[in-house]
Design an enzyme around this catalytic site. Sequence first.
Site, PDB file in Angstrom:
ATOM      1  N   ALA A   9       0.783  -1.256   0.002  1.00  0.00           N
ATOM      2  CA  ALA A   9       0.045   0.092  -0.218  1.00  0.00           C
ATOM      3  C   ALA A   9       0.897   1.128  -0.002  1.00  0.00           C
ATOM      4  O   ALA A   9       1.946   1.038   0.560  1.00  0.00           O
ATOM      5  CB  ALA A   9      -0.831   0.035   1.340  1.00  0.00           C
ATOM      6  N   ALA A  45       0.450   3.427   1.978  1.00  0.00           N
ATOM      7  CA  ALA A  45       0.505   4.161   3.227  1.00  0.00           C
ATOM      8  C   ALA A  45       1.611   3.172   4.136  1.00  0.00           C
ATOM      9  O   ALA A  45       1.819   3.336   5.186  1.00  0.00           O
ATOM     10  CB  ALA A  45      -0.769   3.928   4.007  1.00  0.00           C
ATOM     11  N   TYR A  46       2.192   2.243   3.304  1.00  0.00           N
ATOM     12  CA  TYR A  46       3.283   1.372   4.139  1.00  0.00           C
ATOM     13  C   TYR A  46       4.514   1.596   3.705  1.00  0.00           C
ATOM     14  O   TYR A  46       5.542   1.166   3.494  1.00  0.00           O
ATOM     15  CB  TYR A  46       3.041  -0.134   3.477  1.00  0.00           C
ATOM     16  CG  TYR A  46       1.865  -0.820   3.715  1.00  0.00           C
ATOM     17  CD1 TYR A  46       0.920  -0.049   4.602  1.00  0.00           C
ATOM     18  CD2 TYR A  46       1.702  -2.097   3.396  1.00  0.00           C
ATOM     19  CE1 TYR A  46      -0.288  -0.971   5.057  1.00  0.00           C
ATOM     20  CE2 TYR A  46       0.314  -2.926   3.391  1.00  0.00           C
ATOM     21  CZ  TYR A  46      -0.572  -2.259   4.523  1.00  0.00           C
ATOM     22  OH  TYR A  46      -1.658  -2.971   4.587  1.00  0.00           O
ATOM     23  N   GLY A  47       4.942   3.169   4.094  1.00  0.00           N
ATOM     24  CA  GLY A  47       6.040   3.745   3.846  1.00  0.00           C
ATOM     25  C   GLY A  47       6.730   3.747   2.443  1.00  0.00           C
ATOM     26  O   GLY A  47       5.924   3.852   1.662  1.00  0.00           O
TER      27      GLY A  47
END
Length: 279
Positions: free
Chosen positions: A68, A70-72
């Site tokens: 994702a 949002a997973y850095g």
Amino acid sequence: MLMHDLHALHRPLGSTGLLVSPLGLGTVKLGRDQGVKYPNGFTIPDDHEARRLLDLARELGINLLDTAPAYGISEQRLGPLLRGQRQDWVIVSKVGEEFDNGLSHFDFSKAHTRRSVERSLKRLETDYIDLVLVHSNGDDLSILRDETVYETLAELKQAGLVRGFGFSGKTVEGGLLALEHGDCAMVTYNLGEQQELPVLDYAARHAKGILIKKALASGHICLESGVDPVRASFELIFAHPGVGSAIVGTINPLHLAHNVAMAAEVIMGTTIGNTAQGE
């Protein structure tokens, strides 16, 4: 016959046309170590360790990777790490959530959804993403009813940039509505949390895809002594006919091999049991 890998156990993910391993590898720990809900701290693996983990997953019959924006830096790392292997993997990514400076923020607009998918394609070095899920902020029904993210993903599917789309939500109502209009839902379902069971039931009845998140409760499971929490978790999860794959987020190769062996044993036991009952 006991099996220790998942090659022979791939199954359809609803009616998406995707064949997935019953365990998928979550990759948040490849890209982010802030704001993650694990009981112990961890160090993000370097490229050598990450490559070894991915190679092991592939050897063990795992073909599903969950990532994702949002997973850095997870997506940015997976692109180069998976070069030359695209046909070996079913890649799941997300839209809606961004993670910057230790904080999440959300955008479900048409423009952001398109930009996000195009950025993921570039980062992952691929022409298509197998499955894109909406990363919910918890207000599931509002996102599905009032925002344009779902219709935008349908357009991107039509254009061939994604093969399927769905929703990673937090409520039964959201999961049911998401499956009505999409291909797949990612739901929380584990020994401690089974509120979203009606979503699994609906998926099984309507040939929709289900991915399980927090399958091992992010490492927080505690049972009475003598009971293997991984086995007990997989017995619950894989007993349900709606489940396509359960995502595990370990970066420990031994844990990964143990999880795979246990999942294979549980699934084969369930299959043998069902066959015997049908005879």
